[in-house]
Design a protein around this motif. Structure first.
Motif, PDB file in Angstrom:
ATOM      1  N   SER A  34       0.838  -1.196   0.000  1.00  0.00           N
ATOM      2  CA  SER A  34       0.000   0.000   0.000  1.00  0.00           C
ATOM      3  C   SER A  34       0.868   1.239   0.000  1.00  0.00           C
ATOM      4  N   GLN A  69      -5.312  -6.202  -2.703  1.00  0.00           N
ATOM      5  CA  GLN A  69      -6.334  -5.223  -3.067  1.00  0.00           C
ATOM      6  C   GLN A  69      -6.457  -5.012  -4.575  1.00  0.00           C
ATOM      7  N   TYR A  70      -5.437  -5.378  -5.336  1.00  0.00           N
ATOM      8  CA  TYR A  70      -5.430  -5.150  -6.777  1.00  0.00           C
ATOM      9  C   TYR A  70      -6.246  -6.194  -7.547  1.00  0.00           C
ATOM     10  N   ASN A 114     -12.847  -6.127  -2.671  1.00  0.00           N
ATOM     11  CA  ASN A 114     -12.507  -4.702  -2.681  1.00  0.00           C
ATOM     12  C   ASN A 114     -13.631  -3.918  -3.377  1.00  0.00           C
ATOM     13  N   SER A 138      -7.236   3.659  -8.919  1.00  0.00           N
ATOM     14  CA  SER A 138      -5.890   3.148  -8.603  1.00  0.00           C
ATOM     15  C   SER A 138      -5.966   1.626  -8.647  1.00  0.00           C
ATOM     16  N   THR A 139      -6.526   0.997  -7.607  1.00  0.00           N
ATOM     17  CA  THR A 139      -6.771  -0.448  -7.692  1.00  0.00           C
ATOM     18  C   THR A 139      -7.980  -0.759  -8.561  1.00  0.00           C
ATOM     19  N   PRO A 159      -4.227  -2.794 -12.830  1.00  0.00           N
ATOM     20  CA  PRO A 159      -4.709  -3.741 -11.823  1.00  0.00           C
ATOM     21  C   PRO A 159      -5.613  -4.807 -12.430  1.00  0.00           C
TER      22      PRO A 159
END
Length: 327
Positions: free
Chosen positions: A74, A152-153, A158, A185-186, A235
């Motif tokens: 992270s 998380q990716y 998520n 982002s992710t 991602p």
């Protein structure tokens, strides 16, 4: 998400306020509402993702309090959220951060008892830290007994968390949302929100806000100063169909709109919030009068005091640009 009884600190995750921005875009007829995610207990929208991923791992038996070790990469916000959640559930937490992570975030992580691994070398191909952070996670997973990575990716729990984020926005606005602007982002937040809108049959146009130099939408990766949005690696959660439009925002625009936001609305927000407002500003000529726009502010500005809100830092990287937000 936990019930509204607030049994324990994790029960306060979610139900964040939605605030109308009356002064941000003077003279415009669009109605802009901001979802203020800094009011989650860990200070960001990533509390939602972290809790949903770990609750599922607890339910499935993939992790066990007092035995399992959570290992995750992270740049800051998810790290803080996971550190608090792991402390609550008696889980050892090893967080892989990088040289851009602020001293303040590092101090918060250590206060929660997290073990911090700092990656200080950039990936040779992309010039960014993320590929090397992910490499370090794989190394730690192979070395640490009973290790578990939420990832998380790629973890579908998520985006699943952010179906609830979108539900809260829809409920607050009585179902009328013409546009949603969210940073990527992710891809967890935007994908989850888009999934909810599709399931609800709403015709909201979703605008993805990415960083210039981010690889998510096939740009050539380049070095970026502002963390929180954009990525040097696409991602696994990325869903091209989730967004109707994509707007790329440069670092300077993030700074300018963060400064305008605090000056006009007295809201101290993080860099990706500035990016989202810059995207709204670019898109305004295409927004019909009276349209309702929702924007998501992922975190607050208190962790950016030595960068975005530091006049010296801004001058060092962009020159004298204060005229862009003053007046």
């Amino acid at each position: 998400m936990p019930s509204t009884s607030h049994s324990g600190i994790l029960g306060t995750i979610g139900k964040t306020p939605l605030v109308k921005l009356d002064r941000m875009f003077p003279g415009e007829n669009a109605h802009v509402y901001a979802k203020i995610e800094r009011f989650n207990p860990g200070g960001s929208i990533k509390d939602r993702s972290g809790l949903n991923m770990l609750l599922e791992a607890l339910r499935s038996g993939d992790i066990e309090p007092g035995r399992s070790v959570v290992v995750e990469s992270s740049s800051g916000n998810l790290a803080v959220g996971l550190a608090q959640i792991c402390r609550y559930f008696n889980l050892r937490f090893v967080c892989v951060v990088d040289a851009k992570t602020t001293e303040q975030n590092l101090a918060i992580l250590r206060a929660y008892g997290a073990e911090v691994e700092v990656v200080d070398e950039r990936d040779e191909e992309t010039g960014e830290f993320l590929p090397n952070r992910l490499r370090r996670v794989r190394e730690l997973m192979a070395r640490i007994p009973h290790a578990y990575s939420p990832d998380q990716y790629a973890n579908l729990f998520n985006p699943k968390a952010h179906e609830n984020t979108m539900h809260e926005i829809v409920e607050a606005l009585d179902g009328r949302i013409d546009y949603l602007f969210a940073s990527v982002s992710t891809f967890g937040t935007l994908r989850g929100c888009a999934d909810y809108l599709r399931k609800a049959g709403l015709g909201t146009k979703v605008v993805a806000v990415d960083a210039e130099g981010s690889a998510i939408f096939d740009q050539t990766p380049a070095r970026r100063l502002i963390p929180g949005h954009g990525a040097s690696v696409r991602p696994a959660l990325m869903d091209p169909a989730a967004a109707h439009e994509v707007i790329h925002v440069c670092d300077l625009d993030c700074v300018v709109f963060c400064r305008r936001l605090v000056g006009r609305e007295a809201i101290l927000a993080g860099g990706s919030s500035g990016a989202v407002l810059a995207a709204v500003d670019k898109f305004l000529p295409r927004i019909e009068p009276g349209a309702v726009c929702a924007v998501i502010f992922p975190d607050g500005g208190d962790r950016y005091l030595k960068t975005i809100y530091s006049d010296d830092w801004v001058r060092e990287h962009f020159g004298e640009v204060s005229h862009l937000w003053k007046g």
